[in-house]
Design a protein around this motif. Sequence first.
Motif, short mmCIF file in Angstrom:
data_model
loop_
_atom_site.label_atom_id
_atom_site.label_comp_id
_atom_site.label_asym_id
_atom_site.label_seq_id
_atom_site.Cartn_x
_atom_site.Cartn_y
_atom_site.Cartn_z
N LEU A 1 -73.84 -60.13 -6.55
CA LEU A 1 -72.42 -59.84 -6.74
C LEU A 1 -71.65 -60.61 -5.66
O LEU A 1 -72.01 -60.55 -4.48
CB LEU A 1 -72.16 -58.34 -6.61
CG LEU A 1 -72.97 -57.48 -7.59
CD1 LEU A 1 -72.70 -56.00 -7.34
CD2 LEU A 1 -72.61 -57.86 -9.03
N PRO A 2 -70.61 -61.33 -6.06
CA PRO A 2 -69.93 -62.22 -5.12
C PRO A 2 -68.87 -61.52 -4.26
O PRO A 2 -68.41 -60.43 -4.64
CB PRO A 2 -69.26 -63.23 -6.04
CG PRO A 2 -68.90 -62.41 -7.25
CD PRO A 2 -70.02 -61.39 -7.40
N ILE A 3 -68.50 -62.14 -3.14
CA ILE A 3 -67.44 -61.56 -2.31
C ILE A 3 -66.06 -62.00 -2.79
O ILE A 3 -65.06 -61.49 -2.30
CB ILE A 3 -67.61 -61.94 -0.81
CG1 ILE A 3 -67.60 -63.46 -0.62
CG2 ILE A 3 -68.88 -61.33 -0.24
CD1 ILE A 3 -67.54 -63.87 0.85
N ASN A 4 -66.02 -62.95 -3.73
CA ASN A 4 -64.72 -63.30 -4.31
C ASN A 4 -64.91 -63.83 -5.73
O ASN A 4 -66.00 -64.27 -6.11
CB ASN A 4 -63.95 -64.32 -3.46
CG ASN A 4 -64.68 -65.62 -3.23
OD1 ASN A 4 -65.23 -65.87 -2.16
ND2 ASN A 4 -64.70 -66.48 -4.24
N SER A 5 -63.86 -63.76 -6.51
CA SER A 5 -63.88 -64.35 -7.85
C SER A 5 -63.89 -65.87 -7.74
O SER A 5 -63.57 -66.42 -6.69
CB SER A 5 -62.66 -63.89 -8.64
OG SER A 5 -62.67 -62.49 -8.80
N SER A 6 -64.27 -66.53 -8.82
CA SER A 6 -64.29 -67.99 -8.81
C SER A 6 -63.89 -68.50 -10.18
O SER A 6 -63.84 -67.74 -11.15
CB SER A 6 -65.69 -68.50 -8.43
OG SER A 6 -66.68 -67.94 -9.26
N LEU A 7 -63.57 -69.79 -10.23
CA LEU A 7 -63.12 -70.38 -11.50
C LEU A 7 -63.71 -71.76 -11.65
O LEU A 7 -63.77 -72.52 -10.67
CB LEU A 7 -61.59 -70.44 -11.53
CG LEU A 7 -60.97 -70.60 -12.91
CD1 LEU A 7 -59.66 -69.82 -12.99
CD2 LEU A 7 -60.74 -72.05 -13.29
N SER A 8 -64.18 -72.05 -12.86
CA SER A 8 -64.84 -73.35 -13.03
C SER A 8 -64.43 -74.02 -14.33
O SER A 8 -63.88 -73.40 -15.24
CB SER A 8 -66.36 -73.17 -13.00
OG SER A 8 -66.77 -72.29 -14.03
N VAL A 9 -64.75 -75.30 -14.36
CA VAL A 9 -64.55 -76.11 -15.55
C VAL A 9 -65.95 -76.41 -16.09
O VAL A 9 -66.81 -76.90 -15.37
CB VAL A 9 -63.83 -77.43 -15.21
CG1 VAL A 9 -63.60 -78.26 -16.46
CG2 VAL A 9 -62.52 -77.13 -14.50
N THR A 10 -66.17 -76.10 -17.35
CA THR A 10 -67.46 -76.39 -17.97
C THR A 10 -67.44 -77.83 -18.48
O THR A 10 -66.50 -78.23 -19.18
CB THR A 10 -67.71 -75.42 -19.13
OG1 THR A 10 -67.72 -74.10 -18.62
CG2 THR A 10 -69.04 -75.71 -19.81
N LEU A 11 -68.47 -78.59 -18.13
CA LEU A 11 -68.51 -80.00 -18.53
C LEU A 11 -69.09 -80.14 -19.94
O LEU A 11 -69.86 -79.31 -20.41
CB LEU A 11 -69.35 -80.81 -17.55
CG LEU A 11 -68.93 -80.73 -16.08
CD1 LEU A 11 -69.65 -81.83 -15.29
CD2 LEU A 11 -67.44 -80.87 -15.91
N HIS A 12 -68.71 -81.22 -20.58
CA HIS A 12 -69.29 -81.57 -21.87
C HIS A 12 -70.78 -81.80 -21.68
O HIS A 12 -71.22 -82.27 -20.64
CB HIS A 12 -68.60 -82.84 -22.39
CG HIS A 12 -68.81 -83.06 -23.86
ND1 HIS A 12 -70.01 -83.43 -24.37
CD2 HIS A 12 -67.95 -82.95 -24.91
CE1 HIS A 12 -69.91 -83.54 -25.69
NE2 HIS A 12 -68.65 -83.25 -26.04
N GLN A 13 -71.57 -81.48 -22.71
CA GLN A 13 -73.02 -81.60 -22.56
C GLN A 13 -73.58 -82.99 -22.85
O GLN A 13 -74.78 -83.22 -22.74
CB GLN A 13 -73.73 -80.57 -23.46
CG GLN A 13 -73.39 -79.13 -23.09
CD GLN A 13 -74.29 -78.13 -23.79
OE1 GLN A 13 -75.50 -78.29 -23.81
NE2 GLN A 13 -73.70 -77.09 -24.35
N ASP A 14 -72.69 -83.91 -23.21
CA ASP A 14 -73.18 -85.26 -23.52
C ASP A 14 -73.96 -85.86 -22.36
O ASP A 14 -74.98 -86.52 -22.56
CB ASP A 14 -71.99 -86.18 -23.83
CG ASP A 14 -71.75 -86.25 -25.33
OD1 ASP A 14 -72.50 -85.60 -26.08
OD2 ASP A 14 -70.81 -86.96 -25.75
#
Lengths: 360, 360
Positions: free
Chosen positions: B33-46
């Motif tokens: 369980l993390p100490i903060n939230s996070s946000l990401s960009v999912t990359l294309h699978q190519d």
Amino acid sequence: MASEKPYLAVTCTAPVNIAVIKYWGKRDEELILPINSSLSVTLHQDQLKTTTTAVISKDFTEDRIWLNGREEDIGQPRIQACLREIRRLARKRRSGDEEDPLPLSLNYKVHVASVNNFPTAAGLASSASGYACLAYALAQVYGVESDLSEVARRGSGSACRSLYGGFVEWQMGEQADGKDSVARQVAPELHWPELRVLILVVSAEKKLTGSTVGMQTSVETSPLLRFRAEAVVPARMAEMIRYVKERNFQGFGELTMKDSNQFHATCLDTFPPISYLNDTSRRIIHLVHRFNAHHGQTKVAYTFDAGPNAVIFTLDDTVAEFVAAVRHSFPPESNGDKFLKGLPVKPGPLSDELKAALGM
Amino acid sequence: MASEKPYLAVTCTAPVNIAVIKYWGKRDEELILPINSSLSVTLHQDQLKTTTTAVISKDFTEDRIWLNGREEDIGQPRIQACLREIRRLARKRRSGDEEDPLPLSLNYKVHVASVNNFPTAAGLASSASGYACLAYALAQVYGVESDLSEVARRGSGSACRSLYGGFVEWQMGEQADGKDSVARQVAPELHWPELRVLILVVSAEKKLTGSTVGMQTSVETSPLLRFRAEAVVPARMAEMIRYVKERNFQGFGELTMKDSNQFHATCLDTFPPISYLNDTSRRIIHLVHRFNAHHGQTKVAYTFDAGPNAVIFTLDDTVAEFVAAVRHSFPPESNGDKFLKGLPVKPGPLSDELKAALGM
């Protein structure tokens, strides 16, 4: 009578100081008041010092200054602030002293020549010794005897710490006019005779981001810097003063490293980010941690100012072995005899275990 | 009947995700369980993906796993946690479903083979796509249909973000059991079609300090990390979600860079300090800031995970010019044709003004 002297010349020297609790960030750009207190170790002048000669003469028609043999612009705001401040203090003193009426010399112009015996602006605190020396030399020729913290500070914040030997605290103060933002000796020169300082010169080039602009950008953009100044440094100051007084190298060394790292962390948190450490600096950091891990205790500590050069603290009984470890990790082929300068050091024997632990 | 099948095989792929608000530090090591939230960009699978095949069979006598063609220890705690969790969810589902009684297959042993088409453990989030793929493949063979955040998270925290495409938030949650620490899609894959990602591979070597140990040490020793998690990240999460929804590249890019820098700052504030960036990483940072300064706006943004490789975000209309700037600053002599991989990019023309601004 002083007023009849055609000229007055004074030469003094000032030492470099190395902060172990770092100063980074001003709360007042004009008065040079810091956002946190700091603590430094003043180095012996045998190897690193500024030598400044100040001459006042009725024949001089303007103030002039030479740094390392080259004339510089006397109009630089920092230099002007020092000059103004010293003349203000001189006037103040004379006006309050019946027996020493205002001499003509107070209106004399001054010529200043200052020389460092080490690279300038490469993160070796040249401005600290430089402005401390300037403040002291000016005080001598203009007959100022009061605390020079403010004069030196107006030149370069950390310069006030170079006015004293030994271990020196620069109290941030609280007053808006900065009168309580002064340097104070925490322990004298001879307090900890076993303590040694090594400077590992990684690069003598002028740094990319000067301290003044760097810390200004940090104050404006780094959320971590404000937190550090308000919530971390006060406790660290008290802790560091205790370690110094107790001559507790383990505590002193570990906190010195942590505070150096945190200072560089706030530089990285600045936007755009500031990086003073380079890959060689990082190799030195790594070497120190491996060396300490091998010994199971903090025998050596690093600190880095606004540049890639490492300042190493250790005790006299560890110097030889650590120098050998540095030579092992950074073989001095290309540097030849110039690799080691300063007090004579004979690199000690390096055990195979330590060599393996260093892993390079 | 399912129970009579001799084996069941499933192959799936999972994407890499790049955090723009960074995850660093756990409040619960066991549940991840993390100490903060996070946000990401999912990359294309190519270009970057993990491909995982899971097979369950009544003929298998033990669980086994192969990563990139080499058998690994199935007893690794993270892998075991995923297996346990998926079997628990499978049992739970079957026991609550009258029409689908517990099949024999739930007790079958599993063989897993997983392949990355990019370097492992070099700060390219290989564990994220790896564990997301493992969770998904296991869910398929064991017939689990519930939210897989927890399964993936137990393998590698950021893996839960690779379960979704587009822009994904990992909400830190508040519950002690972690039930509310889940991934959630903020915007779908096609939300921002102009957004482009370039990965500048600085080194494909395995990193010196793994993320797990690194973040553990940071939580224990960095005063700045706690402050970041509590006082800085919450506002940044809200801000970043807004920029994503508005497709505001200036805001998105600047905050992405700031958050990357702050993450690395907390690494440096760790004791002993952790440095994932090297001199080449820093040259890239410098290049991006000069490129943006030349244009008078944030046209390109960098972010670095636990390694020296740069992930660059930009918009499609800037790719050609930026690639030309990279080639100019890092001439590809020794790399030859391998310098550029992925979608076809034709480095654009580079103005003399920009070349001068890059100053290399």
